[in-house]
Structures are given as C-alpha cells and as structure tokens.
Write a protein that holds these residues in place. Structure first.
Motif, PDB file in Angstrom:
ATOM      1  N   ILE A   1     -33.233  -6.360  62.749  1.00 47.39           N
ATOM      2  CA  ILE A   1     -33.196  -5.757  61.419  1.00 47.39           C
ATOM      3  C   ILE A   1     -32.412  -4.464  61.540  1.00 47.39           C
ATOM      4  CG2 ILE A   1     -34.524  -4.740  59.533  1.00 47.39           C
ATOM      5  CD1 ILE A   1     -36.790  -6.662  60.219  1.00 47.39           C
ATOM      6  N   ASN A   2     -31.337  -4.402  60.767  1.00 47.34           N
ATOM      7  CA  ASN A   2     -30.460  -3.232  60.785  1.00 47.34           C
ATOM      8  C   ASN A   2     -29.976  -2.922  62.206  1.00 47.34           C
ATOM      9  OD1 ASN A   2     -29.066  -1.253  59.369  1.00 47.34           O
ATOM     10  ND2 ASN A   2     -30.638   0.274  59.719  1.00 47.34           N
ATOM     11  N   GLY A   3     -29.718  -3.989  62.983  1.00 40.30           N
ATOM     12  CA  GLY A   3     -29.226  -3.819  64.341  1.00 40.30           C
ATOM     13  C   GLY A   3     -30.298  -3.564  65.376  1.00 40.30           C
ATOM     14  N   ASP A   4     -31.529  -3.345  64.940  1.00 39.05           N
ATOM     15  CA  ASP A   4     -32.629  -3.092  65.869  1.00 39.05           C
ATOM     16  C   ASP A   4     -33.341  -4.399  66.202  1.00 39.05           C
ATOM     17  OD1 ASP A   4     -32.216  -0.312  65.912  1.00 39.05           O
ATOM     18  OD2 ASP A   4     -33.415  -0.072  64.090  1.00 39.05           O
ATOM     19  N   HIS A   5     -33.598  -4.615  67.467  1.00 43.05           N
ATOM     20  CA  HIS A   5     -34.277  -5.830  67.900  1.00 43.05           C
ATOM     21  C   HIS A   5     -35.751  -5.743  67.542  1.00 43.05           C
ATOM     22  CE1 HIS A   5     -36.106  -8.469  71.101  1.00 43.05           C
ATOM     23  NE2 HIS A   5     -35.382  -9.293  70.369  1.00 43.05           N
ATOM     24  N   ILE A   6     -36.215  -6.712  66.767  1.00 44.44           N
ATOM     25  CA  ILE A   6     -37.615  -6.784  66.363  1.00 44.44           C
ATOM     26  C   ILE A   6     -38.396  -7.634  67.348  1.00 44.44           C
ATOM     27  CG2 ILE A   6     -39.201  -7.556  64.548  1.00 44.44           C
ATOM     28  CD1 ILE A   6     -37.405  -5.068  63.894  1.00 44.44           C
ATOM     29  N   GLY A   7     -37.783  -8.706  67.804  1.00 44.95           N
ATOM     30  CA  GLY A   7     -38.429  -9.653  68.696  1.00 44.95           C
ATOM     31  C   GLY A   7     -38.372 -11.031  68.088  1.00 44.95           C
ATOM     32  N   GLY A   8     -39.324 -11.868  68.431  1.00 43.68           N
ATOM     33  CA  GLY A   8     -39.403 -13.210  67.891  1.00 43.68           C
ATOM     34  C   GLY A   8     -40.284 -13.251  66.652  1.00 43.68           C
ATOM     35  N   PHE A   9     -40.649 -14.472  66.263  1.00 46.63           N
ATOM     36  CA  PHE A   9     -41.474 -14.615  65.065  1.00 46.63           C
ATOM     37  C   PHE A   9     -42.812 -13.908  65.207  1.00 46.63           C
ATOM     38  CE2 PHE A   9     -44.932 -16.761  62.864  1.00 46.63           C
ATOM     39  CZ  PHE A   9     -44.585 -16.409  61.561  1.00 46.63           C
ATOM     40  N   ASP A  10     -43.442 -14.019  66.359  1.00 45.26           N
ATOM     41  CA  ASP A  10     -44.747 -13.372  66.537  1.00 45.26           C
ATOM     42  C   ASP A  10     -44.655 -11.865  66.292  1.00 45.26           C
ATOM     43  OD1 ASP A  10     -45.930 -15.796  67.140  1.00 45.26           O
ATOM     44  OD2 ASP A  10     -45.851 -15.478  69.308  1.00 45.26           O
ATOM     45  N   ASP A  11     -43.566 -11.263  66.738  1.00 43.29           N
ATOM     46  CA  ASP A  11     -43.362  -9.827  66.529  1.00 43.29           C
ATOM     47  C   ASP A  11     -43.115  -9.523  65.052  1.00 43.29           C
ATOM     48  OD1 ASP A  11     -43.365  -9.109  69.423  1.00 43.29           O
ATOM     49  OD2 ASP A  11     -41.593 -10.398  69.406  1.00 43.29           O
ATOM     50  N   LEU A  12     -42.332 -10.378  64.403  1.00 41.88           N
ATOM     51  CA  LEU A  12     -42.066 -10.219  62.974  1.00 41.88           C
ATOM     52  C   LEU A  12     -43.366 -10.330  62.180  1.00 41.88           C
ATOM     53  CD1 LEU A  12     -39.715 -10.017  60.820  1.00 41.88           C
ATOM     54  CD2 LEU A  12     -39.920 -12.508  60.670  1.00 41.88           C
ATOM     55  N   TYR A  13     -44.159 -11.333  62.512  1.00 44.89           N
ATOM     56  CA  TYR A  13     -45.423 -11.550  61.824  1.00 44.89           C
ATOM     57  C   TYR A  13     -46.403 -10.403  62.064  1.00 44.89           C
ATOM     58  CZ  TYR A  13     -49.475 -13.960  59.929  1.00 44.89           C
ATOM     59  OH  TYR A  13     -50.577 -14.299  59.177  1.00 44.89           O
ATOM     60  N   ALA A  14     -46.399  -9.868  63.262  1.00 48.13           N
ATOM     61  CA  ALA A  14     -47.274  -8.721  63.565  1.00 48.13           C
ATOM     62  C   ALA A  14     -46.907  -7.527  62.684  1.00 48.13           C
ATOM     63  CB  ALA A  14     -47.178  -8.349  65.038  1.00 48.13           C
ATOM     64  N   LEU A  15     -45.613  -7.310  62.484  1.00 46.09           N
ATOM     65  CA  LEU A  15     -45.185  -6.228  61.585  1.00 46.09           C
ATOM     66  C   LEU A  15     -45.685  -6.477  60.169  1.00 46.09           C
ATOM     67  CD1 LEU A  15     -41.515  -5.603  62.750  1.00 46.09           C
ATOM     68  CD2 LEU A  15     -43.448  -4.037  62.973  1.00 46.09           C
ATOM     69  N   GLU A  16     -45.625  -7.738  59.736  1.00 43.43           N
ATOM     70  CA  GLU A  16     -46.118  -8.100  58.407  1.00 43.43           C
ATOM     71  C   GLU A  16     -47.614  -7.823  58.307  1.00 43.43           C
ATOM     72  OE1 GLU A  16     -46.415  -9.957  54.547  1.00 43.43           O
ATOM     73  OE2 GLU A  16     -44.962  -8.743  55.604  1.00 43.43           O
ATOM     74  N   GLN A  17     -48.371  -8.198  59.313  1.00 44.51           N
ATOM     75  CA  GLN A  17     -49.823  -7.996  59.299  1.00 44.51           C
ATOM     76  C   GLN A  17     -50.206  -6.516  59.290  1.00 44.51           C
ATOM     77  OE1 GLN A  17     -52.271 -10.544  58.999  1.00 44.51           O
ATOM     78  NE2 GLN A  17     -50.329 -11.424  58.338  1.00 44.51           N
ATOM     79  N   LYS A  18     -49.385  -5.687  59.924  1.00 42.40           N
ATOM     80  CA  LYS A  18     -49.638  -4.243  59.950  1.00 42.40           C
ATOM     81  C   LYS A  18     -49.148  -3.544  58.688  1.00 42.40           C
ATOM     82  CE  LYS A  18     -48.910  -3.932  64.926  1.00 42.40           C
ATOM     83  NZ  LYS A  18     -47.984  -3.402  65.941  1.00 42.40           N
ATOM     84  N   GLY A  19     -48.454  -4.283  57.807  1.00 45.41           N
ATOM     85  CA  GLY A  19     -47.912  -3.693  56.595  1.00 45.41           C
ATOM     86  C   GLY A  19     -46.644  -2.894  56.832  1.00 45.41           C
ATOM     87  N   GLN A  20     -45.955  -3.153  57.927  1.00 49.02           N
ATOM     88  CA  GLN A  20     -44.756  -2.380  58.269  1.00 49.02           C
ATOM     89  C   GLN A  20     -43.456  -3.120  57.982  1.00 49.02           C
ATOM     90  OE1 GLN A  20     -45.536  -1.606  62.395  1.00 49.02           O
ATOM     91  NE2 GLN A  20     -46.867   0.118  61.955  1.00 49.02           N
ATOM     92  N   LEU A  21     -43.529  -4.413  57.736  1.00 50.99           N
ATOM     93  CA  LEU A  21     -42.304  -5.194  57.554  1.00 50.99           C
ATOM     94  C   LEU A  21     -41.571  -4.829  56.270  1.00 50.99           C
ATOM     95  CD1 LEU A  21     -40.384  -7.360  58.551  1.00 50.99           C
ATOM     96  CD2 LEU A  21     -41.872  -9.073  57.484  1.00 50.99           C
TER      97      LEU A  21
END
Length: 71
Positions: free
Chosen positions: A42-62
């Motif tokens: 995202i914006n050139g920054d590595h987020i990780g895989g789906f699990d990492d993306l989903y974790a951001l969603e669960q924390k309200g940070q995505l």
C-alpha cells in the motif's frame, strides 16, 4: 480473499500475476523478503500477505491506510 476484502472496501488496486512472470516474481521476493502470494503493498509499503491485511482490518487500521493512498 485479499481481492475480495479490497473489493468490499471499493479499493482500486493493481494485481500483478507473478506466477506467470518470473521477473516480477523475483522483484516481489526481493521487495517483500517473502516467497508466498499474495504480497500486498500500500503506497509502496509492504503490508504482507492476506493474514497481515486482515489483521490490519481487525485492528481498525486498514481504512486509514487505504483512504490516504492507492493500493
């Protein structure tokens, strides 16, 4: 699953099929230090895989990441 989550959030994203392009796969592995797909940036920054993306969603940070940049 990553595409489904991003589509639900109505996020425009570029999908690069690294399985069909060895050069792009090598670039992805170098940037992410990972060999699995998907690898999400995202914006050139590595987020990780789906699990990492989903974790951001669960924390309200995505939402704050995707509203300030394009995926």
């Amino acid at each position: 699953m990553a595409k489904r989550l991003l589509n639900q959030k109505q996020v425009d994203f570029d999908e690069i099929n690294v399985l069909a392009n060895p050069t792009k796969r090598s670039q992805m592995e170098k940037r992410s230090q990972r060999r699995t797909v998907p690898q999400i940036f995202i914006n050139g920054d590595h987020i990780g895989g789906f699990d990492d993306l989903y974790a951001l969603e669960q924390k309200g940070q995505l939402d704050s990441l995707i509203t300030s940049s394009a995926v």
